[in-house]
Design a protein around this motif. Sequence first.
Motif, PDB file in Angstrom:
ATOM      1  N   ASN A  62      -3.939  -9.839   5.450  1.00  0.00           N
ATOM      2  CA  ASN A  62      -3.318  -8.536   5.252  1.00  0.00           C
ATOM      3  C   ASN A  62      -4.190  -7.771   4.254  1.00  0.00           C
ATOM      4  O   ASN A  62      -3.868  -7.667   3.073  1.00  0.00           O
ATOM      5  CB  ASN A  62      -1.897  -8.737   4.722  1.00  0.00           C
ATOM      6  N   PRO A  63      -5.342  -7.264   4.767  1.00  0.00           N
ATOM      7  CA  PRO A  63      -6.340  -6.716   3.850  1.00  0.00           C
ATOM      8  C   PRO A  63      -5.841  -5.515   3.040  1.00  0.00           C
ATOM      9  O   PRO A  63      -6.309  -5.265   1.941  1.00  0.00           O
ATOM     10  CB  PRO A  63      -7.493  -6.312   4.776  1.00  0.00           C
ATOM     11  N   ALA A  64      -4.877  -4.790   3.568  1.00  0.00           N
ATOM     12  CA  ALA A  64      -4.412  -3.605   2.832  1.00  0.00           C
ATOM     13  C   ALA A  64      -3.248  -3.930   1.919  1.00  0.00           C
ATOM     14  O   ALA A  64      -2.884  -3.138   1.069  1.00  0.00           O
ATOM     15  CB  ALA A  64      -4.021  -2.510   3.806  1.00  0.00           C
ATOM     16  N   GLY A  65      -2.640  -5.094   2.099  1.00  0.00           N
ATOM     17  CA  GLY A  65      -1.436  -5.389   1.338  1.00  0.00           C
ATOM     18  C   GLY A  65      -0.305  -4.493   1.803  1.00  0.00           C
ATOM     19  O   GLY A  65      -0.358  -3.899   2.879  1.00  0.00           O
ATOM     20  N   GLY A  66       0.706  -4.389   0.973  1.00  0.00           N
ATOM     21  CA  GLY A  66       1.886  -3.647   1.396  1.00  0.00           C
ATOM     22  C   GLY A  66       1.982  -2.246   0.837  1.00  0.00           C
ATOM     23  O   GLY A  66       3.066  -1.672   0.810  1.00  0.00           O
ATOM     24  N   VAL A  67       0.849  -1.663   0.405  1.00  0.00           N
ATOM     25  CA  VAL A  67       0.923  -0.333  -0.229  1.00  0.00           C
ATOM     26  C   VAL A  67       1.517   0.708   0.714  1.00  0.00           C
ATOM     27  O   VAL A  67       2.086   1.705   0.281  1.00  0.00           O
ATOM     28  CB  VAL A  67      -0.457   0.147  -0.726  1.00  0.00           C
ATOM     29  N   LYS A  68       1.380   0.423   2.012  1.00  0.00           N
ATOM     30  CA  LYS A  68       1.916   1.322   3.022  1.00  0.00           C
ATOM     31  C   LYS A  68       3.419   1.570   2.839  1.00  0.00           C
ATOM     32  O   LYS A  68       3.920   2.642   3.152  1.00  0.00           O
ATOM     33  CB  LYS A  68       1.639   0.665   4.371  1.00  0.00           C
ATOM     34  N   TRP A  69       4.116   0.562   2.343  1.00  0.00           N
ATOM     35  CA  TRP A  69       5.575   0.681   2.255  1.00  0.00           C
ATOM     36  C   TRP A  69       6.062   1.120   0.870  1.00  0.00           C
ATOM     37  O   TRP A  69       7.257   1.242   0.645  1.00  0.00           O
ATOM     38  CB  TRP A  69       6.242  -0.651   2.649  1.00  0.00           C
ATOM     39  N   LEU A  70       5.104   1.357  -0.044  1.00  0.00           N
ATOM     40  CA  LEU A  70       5.530   1.768  -1.393  1.00  0.00           C
ATOM     41  C   LEU A  70       6.335   3.079  -1.426  1.00  0.00           C
ATOM     42  O   LEU A  70       7.212   3.228  -2.276  1.00  0.00           O
ATOM     43  CB  LEU A  70       4.311   1.862  -2.321  1.00  0.00           C
ATOM     44  N   PRO A  71       6.073   4.026  -0.506  1.00  0.00           N
ATOM     45  CA  PRO A  71       6.914   5.236  -0.534  1.00  0.00           C
ATOM     46  C   PRO A  71       8.406   4.951  -0.296  1.00  0.00           C
ATOM     47  O   PRO A  71       9.242   5.811  -0.558  1.00  0.00           O
ATOM     48  CB  PRO A  71       6.332   6.111   0.587  1.00  0.00           C
ATOM     49  N   ASP A  72       8.721   3.757   0.199  1.00  0.00           N
ATOM     50  CA  ASP A  72      10.139   3.414   0.367  1.00  0.00           C
ATOM     51  C   ASP A  72      10.858   3.254  -0.978  1.00  0.00           C
ATOM     52  O   ASP A  72      12.082   3.314  -1.039  1.00  0.00           O
ATOM     53  CB  ASP A  72      10.302   2.135   1.196  1.00  0.00           C
ATOM     54  N   LEU A  73      10.089   3.011  -2.033  1.00  0.00           N
ATOM     55  CA  LEU A  73      10.675   3.074  -3.389  1.00  0.00           C
ATOM     56  C   LEU A  73      10.693   4.570  -3.730  1.00  0.00           C
ATOM     57  O   LEU A  73       9.829   5.074  -4.445  1.00  0.00           O
ATOM     58  CB  LEU A  73       9.817   2.286  -4.388  1.00  0.00           C
ATOM     59  N   ARG A  74      11.651   5.260  -3.144  1.00  0.00           N
ATOM     60  CA  ARG A  74      11.582   6.720  -3.062  1.00  0.00           C
ATOM     61  C   ARG A  74      11.454   7.428  -4.407  1.00  0.00           C
ATOM     62  O   ARG A  74      10.651   8.337  -4.572  1.00  0.00           O
ATOM     63  CB  ARG A  74      12.823   7.265  -2.341  1.00  0.00           C
ATOM     64  N   GLN A  75      12.304   7.030  -5.363  1.00  0.00           N
ATOM     65  CA  GLN A  75      12.248   7.711  -6.655  1.00  0.00           C
ATOM     66  C   GLN A  75      10.952   7.365  -7.384  1.00  0.00           C
ATOM     67  O   GLN A  75      10.298   8.233  -7.937  1.00  0.00           O
ATOM     68  CB  GLN A  75      13.455   7.345  -7.523  1.00  0.00           C
ATOM     69  N   TRP A  76      10.615   6.108  -7.397  1.00  0.00           N
ATOM     70  CA  TRP A  76       9.399   5.699  -8.099  1.00  0.00           C
ATOM     71  C   TRP A  76       8.186   6.393  -7.499  1.00  0.00           C
ATOM     72  O   TRP A  76       7.310   6.886  -8.205  1.00  0.00           O
ATOM     73  CB  TRP A  76       9.245   4.176  -8.023  1.00  0.00           C
ATOM     74  N   TRP A  77       8.157   6.448  -6.169  1.00  0.00           N
ATOM     75  CA  TRP A  77       7.029   7.080  -5.478  1.00  0.00           C
ATOM     76  C   TRP A  77       6.929   8.543  -5.874  1.00  0.00           C
ATOM     77  O   TRP A  77       5.864   9.059  -6.194  1.00  0.00           O
ATOM     78  CB  TRP A  77       7.223   6.956  -3.970  1.00  0.00           C
ATOM     79  N   ARG A  78       8.056   9.209  -5.895  1.00  0.00           N
ATOM     80  CA  ARG A  78       8.085  10.624  -6.220  1.00  0.00           C
ATOM     81  C   ARG A  78       7.688  10.890  -7.671  1.00  0.00           C
ATOM     82  O   ARG A  78       6.949  11.821  -7.978  1.00  0.00           O
ATOM     83  CB  ARG A  78       9.512  11.115  -5.989  1.00  0.00           C
ATOM     84  N   ARG A  79       8.222  10.026  -8.558  1.00  0.00           N
ATOM     85  CA  ARG A  79       8.031  10.298  -9.977  1.00  0.00           C
ATOM     86  C   ARG A  79       6.676   9.863 -10.502  1.00  0.00           C
ATOM     87  O   ARG A  79       6.197  10.386 -11.499  1.00  0.00           O
ATOM     88  CB  ARG A  79       9.135   9.621 -10.793  1.00  0.00           C
ATOM     89  N   SER A  80       6.072   8.852  -9.890  1.00  0.00           N
ATOM     90  CA  SER A  80       4.759   8.446 -10.396  1.00  0.00           C
ATOM     91  C   SER A  80       3.923   7.672  -9.389  1.00  0.00           C
ATOM     92  O   SER A  80       2.707   7.788  -9.400  1.00  0.00           O
ATOM     93  CB  SER A  80       4.904   7.618 -11.672  1.00  0.00           C
ATOM     94  N   GLY A  81       4.548   6.898  -8.514  1.00  0.00           N
ATOM     95  CA  GLY A  81       3.791   6.007  -7.631  1.00  0.00           C
ATOM     96  C   GLY A  81       2.710   6.710  -6.848  1.00  0.00           C
ATOM     97  O   GLY A  81       1.581   6.227  -6.731  1.00  0.00           O
ATOM     98  N   ARG A  82       3.053   7.883  -6.329  1.00  0.00           N
ATOM     99  CA  ARG A  82       2.113   8.595  -5.471  1.00  0.00           C
ATOM    100  C   ARG A  82       0.889   9.107  -6.230  1.00  0.00           C
ATOM    101  O   ARG A  82      -0.069   9.554  -5.621  1.00  0.00           O
ATOM    102  CB  ARG A  82       2.833   9.746  -4.773  1.00  0.00           C
ATOM    103  N   GLU A  83       0.960   9.067  -7.568  1.00  0.00           N
ATOM    104  CA  GLU A  83      -0.181   9.547  -8.343  1.00  0.00           C
ATOM    105  C   GLU A  83      -1.041   8.413  -8.880  1.00  0.00           C
ATOM    106  O   GLU A  83      -2.048   8.649  -9.526  1.00  0.00           O
ATOM    107  CB  GLU A  83       0.315  10.405  -9.515  1.00  0.00           C
ATOM    108  N   ASN A 101       1.849   7.238   2.415  1.00  0.00           N
ATOM    109  CA  ASN A 101       0.712   6.851   1.591  1.00  0.00           C
ATOM    110  C   ASN A 101      -0.590   7.101   2.364  1.00  0.00           C
ATOM    111  O   ASN A 101      -0.569   7.231   3.590  1.00  0.00           O
ATOM    112  CB  ASN A 101       0.835   5.375   1.199  1.00  0.00           C
ATOM    113  N   VAL A 102      -1.697   7.140   1.646  1.00  0.00           N
ATOM    114  CA  VAL A 102      -2.992   7.391   2.270  1.00  0.00           C
ATOM    115  C   VAL A 102      -3.299   6.287   3.284  1.00  0.00           C
ATOM    116  O   VAL A 102      -3.043   5.112   3.032  1.00  0.00           O
ATOM    117  CB  VAL A 102      -4.104   7.457   1.204  1.00  0.00           C
ATOM    118  N   GLY A 103      -3.827   6.689   4.430  1.00  0.00           N
ATOM    119  CA  GLY A 103      -4.189   5.724   5.464  1.00  0.00           C
ATOM    120  C   GLY A 103      -3.112   5.538   6.514  1.00  0.00           C
ATOM    121  O   GLY A 103      -3.379   5.018   7.590  1.00  0.00           O
ATOM    122  N   GLN A 104      -1.905   5.964   6.218  1.00  0.00           N
ATOM    123  CA  GLN A 104      -0.814   5.754   7.166  1.00  0.00           C
ATOM    124  C   GLN A 104      -0.883   6.732   8.339  1.00  0.00           C
ATOM    125  O   GLN A 104      -1.440   7.821   8.238  1.00  0.00           O
ATOM    126  CB  GLN A 104       0.534   5.928   6.456  1.00  0.00           C
TER     127      GLN A 104
END
Lengths: 186, 271
Positions: free
Chosen positions: A80-101, B34-37
């Motif tokens: 799983n070369p990319a890991g699970g970063v794809k699903w991090l936006p599901d932590l909706r508040q965290w993603w909005r408040r800082s994760g996406r940056e 996220n980027v790449g999706q």
Amino acid sequence: MRHRIPFALCAALLPGTVLAANLNVSIEVPRIDVAEYHRPYVAVWLEREDKSVAANLSVWYQQKKAAPAATGGAPAAAPNPAGGVKWLPDLRQWWRRSGRELQLPVDGVSGATRAPGEHALSFNSDKGGALANLPAGQYKLVVESAREEGGRELIDIPFQWPVKQAQQLKAKGERELGAIVLDVKP
Amino acid sequence: MKIFLKTMVLAAICLPLTATAHKQWLAPSKTVLNVGQWVTFDAGVSTDPFVRDNNAARVENLVITAPDGSVVLPENSATGKLRATFDLQLQQAGTYKVAIVNSSVGASWDDNGQTKRWPARGTTFTAEGFAKEVPANAKDLKVTQSIGRIETFVTAGKPNTTALKPTGKGLELVQVTGFNDLYSGEPATFQFLLDGKPAADVEVEAIADGTRYRNAINEIELKTDKDGRFTINWSQPGLYYLSASVSDDKAEKPATQRRSSYTATFEVLSP
């Protein structure tokens, strides 16, 4: 009372430095009896009163897996070369408040998902990191959990910084999070 | 008879954009990623927004603007009976604008009691054709220019505004509250521009997805203030269809009137 004056003096003389304090956080990942269980993604952060993020404490998500070496034997887990970063936006508040940056992984913050049970996190303002330069104020400890094939839950615990006296603050999730305990110590 | 004629002429004016009461929409699979999706879009025309029960939308005029302002192409485009579809991989961090921009001119006139129209459905306006086919002294001649934008926005990682820069042509929406930062229970403010300037007193309609599963459309009706702004309260998470149109006489010749319409789809998350 004897201590108050030197405290205030210290704070006044050294602006930006707050006296040493500990935050000990215990997070219970509940055991959930379902046919297909995946460990939750969990983010833990400190929120200011305006809901902006004062400090990222922890984020647990699926880490990268290298391709298995071609040596035969037992089949290794799928790469799983990319890991699970794809699903991090599901932590909706965290993603909005800082994760996406953030550029992930973040040292000392990113970590692998954790099994059901209680997990202790410890932060000390003396040791640098998230708490070292935290200005005085009202904060919330926020814990957000999102699980594949499951739900999402967000819990917060308000507290005052700097810590004046040792205190144990508790909250409990309904489904995706169990007991959250925040021990603050001056 | 006179009233009948007027009705016919009115209908003809409205024809280029609203041949029926059908709404054209873009439906993104997600807007916060996220980027790449990968993200996929459906485009359709139907009475109720996002209900795939009538026709695919025409997507020949689709333009996708990437976060750096460059134009990127969709992948796996296909047109079915009930919806057109295309995919996009978000290779850059930031906000993408996905827009179908339609522009047309149509004439209608009264020819001995019969309403004539040009150009015919499915054909496009040309200056030569107009000169040849439309009698210059026709009775009740109306020449209408239509500019329509159907847009949606998706963001990989941190939002940015490069792709959101208005073109200054027709009716456009500008974010005050971030387009991909919408949560139920949090009011959002947007601004309408007409030719790049704040558009006051524009009637705005918003409809939440899922009309099929409730008894009333429950449309939200709003009006822009003197600065072209309006504030919307999302009652529930989900996709929202937002639409407005303006008629004026700022048409390009040979048109004498102009209709500018704007439609956008927003995704509202639960906080």
